[in-house]
Write a protein that holds these residues in place. Structure first.
Motif, PDB file in Angstrom:
ATOM      1  N   SER A 467      39.143  43.482  35.474  1.00 55.09           N
ATOM      2  CA  SER A 467      39.156  42.009  35.509  1.00 55.09           C
ATOM      3  C   SER A 467      39.706  41.447  36.811  1.00 55.09           C
ATOM      4  O   SER A 467      40.331  40.385  36.824  1.00 55.09           O
ATOM      5  CB  SER A 467      39.962  41.447  34.325  1.00 55.09           C
ATOM      6  OG  SER A 467      39.393  41.853  33.113  1.00 55.09           O
ATOM      7  N   ARG A 468      39.469  42.144  37.902  1.00 54.72           N
ATOM      8  CA  ARG A 468      39.958  41.655  39.192  1.00 54.72           C
ATOM      9  C   ARG A 468      39.295  42.448  40.318  1.00 54.72           C
ATOM     10  O   ARG A 468      38.661  43.477  40.084  1.00 54.72           O
ATOM     11  CB  ARG A 468      41.472  41.786  39.283  1.00 54.72           C
ATOM     12  CG  ARG A 468      41.987  43.221  39.339  1.00 54.72           C
ATOM     13  CD  ARG A 468      43.462  43.299  39.030  1.00 54.72           C
ATOM     14  NE  ARG A 468      43.709  42.908  37.643  1.00 54.72           N
ATOM     15  CZ  ARG A 468      44.577  41.953  37.303  1.00 54.72           C
ATOM     16  NH1 ARG A 468      45.282  41.307  38.213  1.00 54.72           N
ATOM     17  NH2 ARG A 468      44.745  41.653  36.030  1.00 54.72           N
ATOM     18  N   TYR A 469      39.468  41.959  41.557  1.00 54.54           N
ATOM     19  CA  TYR A 469      39.056  42.714  42.738  1.00 54.54           C
ATOM     20  C   TYR A 469      40.255  43.553  43.178  1.00 54.54           C
ATOM     21  O   TYR A 469      41.020  43.170  44.061  1.00 54.54           O
ATOM     22  CB  TYR A 469      38.613  41.773  43.862  1.00 54.54           C
ATOM     23  CG  TYR A 469      37.389  40.951  43.525  1.00 54.54           C
ATOM     24  CD1 TYR A 469      36.200  41.567  43.141  1.00 54.54           C
ATOM     25  CD2 TYR A 469      37.416  39.566  43.603  1.00 54.54           C
ATOM     26  CE1 TYR A 469      35.078  40.819  42.828  1.00 54.54           C
ATOM     27  CE2 TYR A 469      36.288  38.812  43.300  1.00 54.54           C
ATOM     28  CZ  TYR A 469      35.128  39.443  42.921  1.00 54.54           C
ATOM     29  OH  TYR A 469      34.013  38.702  42.608  1.00 54.54           O
ATOM     30  N   ASP A 473      43.306  43.254  46.148  1.00 51.57           N
ATOM     31  CA  ASP A 473      44.728  43.095  45.820  1.00 51.57           C
ATOM     32  C   ASP A 473      45.567  44.112  46.593  1.00 51.57           C
ATOM     33  O   ASP A 473      46.637  43.798  47.117  1.00 51.57           O
ATOM     34  CB  ASP A 473      44.950  43.266  44.327  1.00 51.57           C
ATOM     35  CG  ASP A 473      44.340  42.131  43.503  1.00 51.57           C
ATOM     36  OD1 ASP A 473      44.017  41.082  44.102  1.00 51.57           O
ATOM     37  OD2 ASP A 473      44.177  42.305  42.283  1.00 51.57           O
ATOM     38  N   ALA A 487      42.625  36.621  38.886  1.00 50.53           N
ATOM     39  CA  ALA A 487      41.885  37.586  38.075  1.00 50.53           C
ATOM     40  C   ALA A 487      40.824  36.833  37.271  1.00 50.53           C
ATOM     41  O   ALA A 487      40.940  35.635  37.025  1.00 50.53           O
ATOM     42  CB  ALA A 487      42.839  38.323  37.145  1.00 50.53           C
ATOM     43  N   THR A 489      39.790  37.351  33.974  1.00 49.84           N
ATOM     44  CA  THR A 489      39.944  37.950  32.645  1.00 49.84           C
ATOM     45  C   THR A 489      38.988  37.357  31.609  1.00 49.84           C
ATOM     46  O   THR A 489      38.759  37.958  30.554  1.00 49.84           O
ATOM     47  CB  THR A 489      41.392  37.766  32.155  1.00 49.84           C
ATOM     48  OG1 THR A 489      41.741  36.375  32.242  1.00 49.84           O
ATOM     49  CG2 THR A 489      42.364  38.552  33.026  1.00 49.84           C
TER      50      THR A 489
END
Length: 545
Positions: A467-469, A473, A487, A489
């Motif tokens: 749910s994120r890159y 990060d 995120a 999500t």
């Protein structure tokens, strides 16, 4: 050393010691006080300058050098440049430009030079930095001979006095071509035989091979060559395909994409042979040389651009499979098979370094998913990768056992894996096809699932969802910066897949994962329905194998 002095050295090595020119103020910094070993020939019009250089090149069966004065000079010479192109004559054309430091203000004599000669140059460049000029001139010489025509380099007048200390020349010192690629005058040339390459490898104390995507059609002869040399084989980073069987005892792993890591991997080797890979593709910039001092780098590739920009000591522009077979025939066996114990042991150790499976209720890591996939994946499987944060785990845990056992987007943009997997499965209906992608990557190509469902393309799409890159990060953390992107999500990849007509499953535990893989993977070769498996994985900030 200045850029000017470094460029003179390039010209000497290329045999370009006669300078045909009609200079202006933007060329005085180059031509004023010309060294005694360089001969200057004045033409009273730029058409004559290029015409004389063309005749000189035809008479010597070798490239010639012409220097032109910014917009007016290049414009006056376009007709003669067109003649050189149609006559298939190699020329290096240097075009002066106003001082780089105020080009943004479009000063007097500044020219819009890109494209002024149209499509007649076989290659043209305006170096981004002054320090790139010598390499651009060296590459222009290779481009002119390979494609038999004029190659053009635009150089701002202040570049010549810029310092050139410790720079990497982005061109090979020596470029060989096989007999199938005749020289500019129609002859095959004296440097057509791979004997110099065989001599280099035969005399090496500790050779090493770097295999790239360009070697994917040369597995058998490359394996034979590596075994003959008894040397480890590395895979190039960010390659589109695997260049060597990654379950072979001589496979050493995937090269680091930074110069310190590259130097560390190749340290102790006196000769590095890159096959079907540029020398050497990197990601984040770090200063310093590519290899340790005293290491000789050679290259075999059938891609002229790859050959022309690689800072190799010796480059051979030819078919990798045929060249590897020819080299194996020319070289005696070294009988040093024990050299494979080191890389094989390191690779085995890395594949065993997987954290314990978490208790139920805790998300899996990408390494758990990829290890279970690797345990079940057949040797003829096609695997398409687009999971940046999980790529190191995939490289070490899922070895490519056939030339399509690893396929990726070498350019680095997202949105490749899902549609490519659909196309590969359509082209290879009897082969198991798996796409491994992050959820962020999948969102760029998710629409391909409609086509997979509509045309009954039985590929497996394995999505690692955090749910994120995650890779961004990590990069932000490395630079000590707070990431402004949130995120995502709310995104439900499995739900989106179903909305496109593709069957999907959501997996959150190790038991669910193994059950799905046990059911699906053995039947992938005959599967007629696409399936997306959306696996929840943890954001892995601290785990480093």
């Amino acid at each position: 050393m200045s850029v000017r002095e470094a460029t003179f050295d390039v010209l000497r090595r290329a045999g370009l010691t006669t300078v045909f020119a009609n200079p202006g103020s933007t060329e005085v910094t180059l031509l004023g006080g010309l060294p005694d070993d360089l001969r200057f020939v004045l033409g009273l019009h730029e058409g004559s300058v290029v015409g004389m250089a063309t005749g000189w090149a035809m008479g010597h069966d070798a490239p010639a050098l012409a220097v032109l004065h910014t917009t007016a000079g290049l414009g006056n010479a376009v007709g003669a440049i067109a003649t050189a192109r149609v006559n298939r004559v190699p020329l290096i054309v240097l075009v002066g430009q106003q001082d780089r430091r105020h080009l943004a203000l479009e000063p007097f004599l500044a020219g819009h030079l890109a494209g002024l000669a149209g499509d007649y140059p076989v290659w043209a460049d305006q170096p981004v930095r002054a320090q790139d000029v010598p390499g651009a001139v060296a590459r222009a010489a290779h481009e002119a001979v390979t494609f038999r025509g004029p190659a053009l380099v635009v150089v701002p007048m202040d570049d010549w006095d810029a310092p050139y200390e410790g720079e990497i020349l982005a061109a090979p010192a020596r470029l060989l071509r096989p007999p199938a690629q005749p020289g500019p005058g129609g002859g095959s040339g004296s440097e057509a035989d791979p004997a110099p390459l065989a001599e280099l490898l035969g005399g090496a104390r500790a050779p090493v091979i770097v295999a790239g995507a360009g070697a994917c059609g040369a597995w058998e002869p490359l394996v034979a060559l590596a075994e003959l040399l008894g040397c480890p084989v590395w895979q190039e980073p960010f390659g589109a395909r695997a260049g060597f069987p990654q379950d072979h005892p001589l496979f050493a792993g995937v090269l680091a994409a930074d110069r310190p890591g590259l130097r560390a991997a190749l340290a102790g080797h006196d000769v590095v042979l890159a096959v079907g890979a540029p020398v050497f593709r990197q990601y984040a910039y770090t200063p310093g040389p590519l290899v340790e001092p005293g290491t000789t780098v050679a290259l075999v590739t059938d891609d002229p651009s790859e050959a022309h920009r690689s800072p190799a000591d010796l480059a051979y522009l030819a078919d990798p499979a045929a060249t590897c077979a020819r080299l194996a025939a020319l070289l005696p066996a070294r009988l040093r098979g024990a050299a494979g114990d080191g890389p094989a042991a390191r690779v085995r150790s890395a594949r065993e370094a997987v954290p314990p499976v978490p208790a139920d209720g805790r998300p899996l890591r990408s390494a758990h998913v990829l290890r279970e996939l690797a345990r079940r994946l057949p040797g003829d499987a096609v695997l398409v990768e687009e999971a940046p944060s999980a790529r190191p785990d995939l490289h070490r845990l899922v070895p490519a056992r056939n030339p399509l056992g690893f396929v990726s987007a070498a350019m680095g943009g997202l949105g490749f894996a899902l549609p490519a997997a659909v196309g590969l499965r359509m082209a290879l209906p009897d082969r198991p096809v798996v796409a491994v992608t992050g959820d962020g990557s999948a969102l760029y190509g998710l629409h391909a699932l409609w086509s997979a469902a509509h045309y009954r393309v039985g590929a497996l799409f394995l999505v690692l969802s955090n749910s994120r890159y995650a890779v961004l990060d990590r990069l932000a953390d490395r630079h000590g910066a707070k990431a402004p992107w949130p995120a995502f999500t709310e995104v439900d990849v499995s739900g989106l897949a179903r909305s496109l007509g593709c069957r999907s499953l959501r997996v959150e535990t190790h038991a669910e994962l193994t059950a799905v893989l046990d059911e699906v993977v053995p039947a992938l070769a005959v599967r007629e329905e696409p399936l997306l498996v959306d696996v929840t994985v943890a954001v892995d900030h601290d785990y480093r194998p």
